[in-house]
Design a protein around this motif. Structure first.
Motif, PDB file in Angstrom:
ATOM      1  N   VAL A 185       0.846  -1.205   0.000  1.00 13.35           N
ATOM      2  CA  VAL A 185       0.000   0.000   0.000  1.00 13.35           C
ATOM      3  C   VAL A 185       0.877   1.249   0.000  1.00 13.35           C
ATOM      4  CG1 VAL A 185      -1.640   1.360   1.351  1.00 13.35           C
ATOM      5  CG2 VAL A 185      -1.995  -1.095   1.070  1.00 13.35           C
ATOM      6  N   MET A 186       1.919   1.247   0.838  1.00  7.25           N
ATOM      7  CA  MET A 186       2.823   2.392   0.894  1.00  7.25           C
ATOM      8  C   MET A 186       3.465   2.647  -0.471  1.00  7.25           C
ATOM      9  SD  MET A 186       4.813   1.918   4.524  1.00  7.25           S
ATOM     10  CE  MET A 186       4.021   2.268   6.089  1.00  7.25           C
ATOM     11  N   ARG A 187       3.938   1.586  -1.120  1.00  2.46           N
ATOM     12  CA  ARG A 187       4.590   1.744  -2.420  1.00  2.46           C
ATOM     13  C   ARG A 187       3.611   2.242  -3.468  1.00  2.46           C
ATOM     14  NH1 ARG A 187       7.228  -4.161  -1.572  1.00  2.46           N
ATOM     15  NH2 ARG A 187       8.930  -3.556  -0.161  1.00  2.46           N
ATOM     16  N   LEU A 188       2.390   1.728  -3.430  1.00  5.09           N
ATOM     17  CA  LEU A 188       1.376   2.170  -4.388  1.00  5.09           C
ATOM     18  C   LEU A 188       1.074   3.648  -4.199  1.00  5.09           C
ATOM     19  CD1 LEU A 188      -0.826   1.701  -6.522  1.00  5.09           C
ATOM     20  CD2 LEU A 188      -2.324   0.915  -4.666  1.00  5.09           C
ATOM     21  N   LEU A 189       0.916   4.071  -2.957  1.00  2.00           N
ATOM     22  CA  LEU A 189       0.620   5.481  -2.685  1.00  2.00           C
ATOM     23  C   LEU A 189       1.775   6.373  -3.135  1.00  2.00           C
ATOM     24  CD1 LEU A 189      -1.035   5.145   0.844  1.00  2.00           C
ATOM     25  CD2 LEU A 189      -2.160   5.943  -1.238  1.00  2.00           C
ATOM     26  N   ARG A 190       3.002   5.964  -2.835  1.00  2.00           N
ATOM     27  CA  ARG A 190       4.146   6.789  -3.244  1.00  2.00           C
ATOM     28  C   ARG A 190       4.264   6.850  -4.763  1.00  2.00           C
ATOM     29  NH1 ARG A 190       6.688   4.617   1.621  1.00  2.00           N
ATOM     30  NH2 ARG A 190       7.605   2.897   0.462  1.00  2.00           N
ATOM     31  N   ALA A 191       3.978   5.726  -5.433  1.00  2.00           N
ATOM     32  CA  ALA A 191       4.020   5.727  -6.894  1.00  2.00           C
ATOM     33  C   ALA A 191       2.967   6.664  -7.470  1.00  2.00           C
ATOM     34  CB  ALA A 191       3.797   4.308  -7.427  1.00  2.00           C
ATOM     35  N   ALA A 192       1.903   6.891  -6.710  1.00  2.00           N
ATOM     36  CA  ALA A 192       0.830   7.785  -7.139  1.00  2.00           C
ATOM     37  C   ALA A 192       1.047   9.224  -6.662  1.00  2.00           C
ATOM     38  CB  ALA A 192      -0.519   7.275  -6.627  1.00  2.00           C
ATOM     39  N   GLY A 193       2.209   9.501  -6.112  1.00  2.00           N
ATOM     40  CA  GLY A 193       2.533  10.873  -5.723  1.00  2.00           C
ATOM     41  C   GLY A 193       2.216  11.224  -4.289  1.00  2.00           C
ATOM     42  N   TYR A 194       1.823  10.246  -3.472  1.00  2.00           N
ATOM     43  CA  TYR A 194       1.526  10.524  -2.063  1.00  2.00           C
ATOM     44  C   TYR A 194       2.797  10.473  -1.223  1.00  2.00           C
ATOM     45  CZ  TYR A 194      -3.572  10.515  -2.268  1.00  2.00           C
ATOM     46  OH  TYR A 194      -4.878  10.857  -2.514  1.00  2.00           O
ATOM     47  N   LYS A 195       2.891  11.353  -0.245  1.00  2.00           N
ATOM     48  CA  LYS A 195       3.920  11.262   0.780  1.00  2.00           C
ATOM     49  C   LYS A 195       3.372  10.387   1.901  1.00  2.00           C
ATOM     50  CE  LYS A 195       6.713  15.478   0.340  1.00  2.00           C
ATOM     51  NZ  LYS A 195       7.194  16.684   1.063  1.00  2.00           N
ATOM     52  N   THR A 196       4.152   9.422   2.345  1.00  2.00           N
ATOM     53  CA  THR A 196       3.726   8.539   3.417  1.00  2.00           C
ATOM     54  C   THR A 196       4.455   8.907   4.705  1.00  2.00           C
ATOM     55  OG1 THR A 196       5.377   6.919   2.666  1.00  2.00           O
ATOM     56  CG2 THR A 196       3.101   6.613   1.917  1.00  2.00           C
ATOM     57  N   TYR A 197       3.688   9.076   5.768  1.00  2.00           N
ATOM     58  CA  TYR A 197       4.215   9.467   7.072  1.00  2.00           C
ATOM     59  C   TYR A 197       3.879   8.404   8.108  1.00  2.00           C
ATOM     60  CZ  TYR A 197       5.059  14.358   5.649  1.00  2.00           C
ATOM     61  OH  TYR A 197       5.522  15.493   5.036  1.00  2.00           O
ATOM     62  N   PHE A 198       4.769   8.224   9.072  1.00  2.00           N
ATOM     63  CA  PHE A 198       4.426   7.505  10.286  1.00  2.00           C
ATOM     64  C   PHE A 198       3.926   8.513  11.311  1.00  2.00           C
ATOM     65  CE2 PHE A 198       7.223   3.630   9.480  1.00  2.00           C
ATOM     66  CZ  PHE A 198       6.131   2.765   9.418  1.00  2.00           C
ATOM     67  N   VAL A 199       2.789   8.218  11.927  1.00  3.00           N
ATOM     68  CA  VAL A 199       2.326   8.964  13.092  1.00  3.00           C
ATOM     69  C   VAL A 199       2.082   7.907  14.157  1.00  3.00           C
ATOM     70  CG1 VAL A 199       0.625  10.548  14.033  1.00  3.00           C
ATOM     71  CG2 VAL A 199       1.305  10.739  11.631  1.00  3.00           C
ATOM     72  N   GLU A 212      13.364   4.286   7.080  1.00  2.00           N
ATOM     73  CA  GLU A 212      13.678   4.411   5.655  1.00  2.00           C
ATOM     74  C   GLU A 212      14.109   3.088   5.033  1.00  2.00           C
ATOM     75  OE1 GLU A 212      15.205   7.910   2.812  1.00  2.00           O
ATOM     76  OE2 GLU A 212      16.433   7.564   4.594  1.00  2.00           O
ATOM     77  N   PRO A 213      15.085   2.365   5.610  1.00  2.00           N
ATOM     78  CA  PRO A 213      15.478   1.103   4.980  1.00  2.00           C
ATOM     79  C   PRO A 213      14.392   0.034   5.006  1.00  2.00           C
ATOM     80  CG  PRO A 213      16.603   1.385   7.083  1.00  2.00           C
ATOM     81  CD  PRO A 213      15.951   2.694   6.761  1.00  2.00           C
ATOM     82  N   VAL A 214      13.521   0.049   6.000  1.00  2.00           N
ATOM     83  CA  VAL A 214      12.496  -0.987   6.113  1.00  2.00           C
ATOM     84  C   VAL A 214      11.215  -0.605   5.388  1.00  2.00           C
ATOM     85  CG1 VAL A 214      11.020  -2.260   7.726  1.00  2.00           C
ATOM     86  CG2 VAL A 214      13.429  -1.875   8.283  1.00  2.00           C
ATOM     87  N   TYR A 215      10.787   0.652   5.514  1.00  2.00           N
ATOM     88  CA  TYR A 215       9.495   1.072   4.974  1.00  2.00           C
ATOM     89  C   TYR A 215       9.583   2.059   3.805  1.00  2.00           C
ATOM     90  CZ  TYR A 215       7.510  -0.830   9.324  1.00  2.00           C
ATOM     91  OH  TYR A 215       7.146  -1.645  10.359  1.00  2.00           O
ATOM     92  N   GLY A 216      10.744   2.639   3.604  1.00  2.04           N
ATOM     93  CA  GLY A 216      10.847   3.676   2.587  1.00  2.04           C
ATOM     94  C   GLY A 216      10.350   5.018   3.058  1.00  2.04           C
ATOM     95  N   ILE A 217      10.191   5.186   4.363  1.00  2.00           N
ATOM     96  CA  ILE A 217       9.744   6.454   4.941  1.00  2.00           C
ATOM     97  C   ILE A 217      10.950   7.155   5.552  1.00  2.00           C
ATOM     98  CG2 ILE A 217       8.322   7.549   6.723  1.00  2.00           C
ATOM     99  CD1 ILE A 217       6.272   5.374   6.340  1.00  2.00           C
TER     100      ILE A 217
END
Length: 348
Positions: A185-199, A212-217
């Motif tokens: 889901v994270m990769r799909l969102l980023r490919a679609a131009g979304y910034k993904t954040y952990f809260v 970053e190394p595990v999630y790409g965030i």
């Protein structure tokens, strides 16, 4: 007597060649079709169903030019809780396990800790006694083990622990206990131009080590429980920061939308959680204009992971939260039914 083979005539040779060509053509088509199917499905670890479709529909609706729900690229923002939403949180939150290990190391240097509560109870390893400790007691644990050092020293300690620590059930590094469907889901969102954040309610500087190394965030897109830091100078005059025993922000419950506003400055269009501590983040996300996506991971697969909910102090998913999700139209992800596989290594 030697075996003699009749020579093949040209017609026979042509027939064999055509059969061989047909075989390899069929094989090539099958491989190509499989590859195309894998490429066309950005969520291969999800079973077909409403939850998977909700993600795909949201991305298509908010990123297709001309769509009434189109979201400008600069406003595309998605927030994720971490513990229990993107990796395993049972039987105890991973940051707490790190603090427990660090306490044991500190007790070697300061034996008096073993005679001081709540550290005496924690060091005893008595789970029943530890369950009776209060949130304030565990806050003392965090204060002792996460402060008094520079951010760099803390990060080094976290990396060293993650390199050797293993989960009690699967005996794997904690960074391998990540949910493959959520990574997709994270990769799909980023490919679609979304910034993904952990809260996350976890310590911000702890999560930043591996986000970053595990999630790409990247670390600047991690919003978590944050300690104050103090500027000063090392003995050699080098400028430095020191983690202070004072929490600046709480990122559980109402603290999540508050921290989103303070640290990010934009309301997310998608929010993902798994417990009562994420309720307000999903409410805040839904309160914005336009199409929004709110999803909750429900741990209902005791065979492949864990099954828990209202009865668990770790990752509580109350009946009230389930009722609110149904009333508001939030998508509840069933681990058992919606996820084809949970971990990248599942089935090895």
């Amino acid at each position: 007597m030697p075996v003699r083979y009749a020579p093949l005539d040209s017609t026979h040779v042509c027939r064999l060649a055509r059969r061989a060509a047909a075989f390899w053509l069929v094989l090539l088509l099958v491989v190509a079709a499989s590859f195309a199917a894998a490429q066309s499905d950005p969520l291969p670890s999800w079973n077909a169903g409403p939850a998977k479709q909700a993600v795909l529909d949201f991305v298509a609706a908010t990123t297709t030019p001309g769509s009434p729900d189109f979201v400008p690229p600069e406003a595309r923002l998605a927030t994720f809780d971490q513990d229990g939403t993107t990796w395993v949180e049972q039987p105890m939150y991973t940051p707490v396990l790190f603090c427990l290990a660090r306490l044991k190391e500190l007790a070697k240097e300061k034996p008096e800790l073993a005679a001081t509560e709540p550290f005496k109870t924690i060091l005893s390893g008595d789970r029943q006694a530890m369950e009776k400790l209060s949130d304030a007691d565990y806050q003392q644990l965090g204060t002792l083990t996460l402060t008094g050092v520079t951010p760099e020293e803390l990060a080094a300690a976290v990396r060293a622990w993650l390199a050797v620590a293993r989960d009690v059930r699967w005996h794997r590094p904690y960074t391998e206990l990540v949910y493959q469907p959520m990574l997709e889901v994270m990769r799909l969102l980023r490919a679609a131009g979304y910034k993904t954040y952990f809260v996350t309610g976890g310590p911000q500087d702890f999560v930043r080590v591996f986000s970053e190394p595990v999630y790409g965030i990247p670390p600047e897109q991690v919003v978590g429980a944050i300690n104050a830091v103090k500027y000063g100078y090392a003995k050699d005059g080098r400028p430095m920061l020191t983690e202070e025993p004072r929490i600046l922000g709480d990122t559980v419950g109402p603290g999540k939308p508050e921290s989103i506003h303070i640290e990010i400055g934009r309301r997310p269009f998608a929010a993902f959680g798994n417990s009562t501590g994420d309720r307000e983040m999903l409410e805040y996300t839904q309160a914005g204009d336009g199409k929004r996506l709110m999803m909750l991971v429900h741990h209902d697969d005791a065979t492949r992971e864990y099954a828990y909910g209202a009865d668990s102090k770790v990752g509580t998913f109350s009946q009230a939260l389930m009722a609110e999700a149904r009333q508001r139209g939030w998508v509840v992800i069933s681990m058992r039914n919606d996820w084809k596989r949970i971990f990248a290594w599942e089935g090895e």
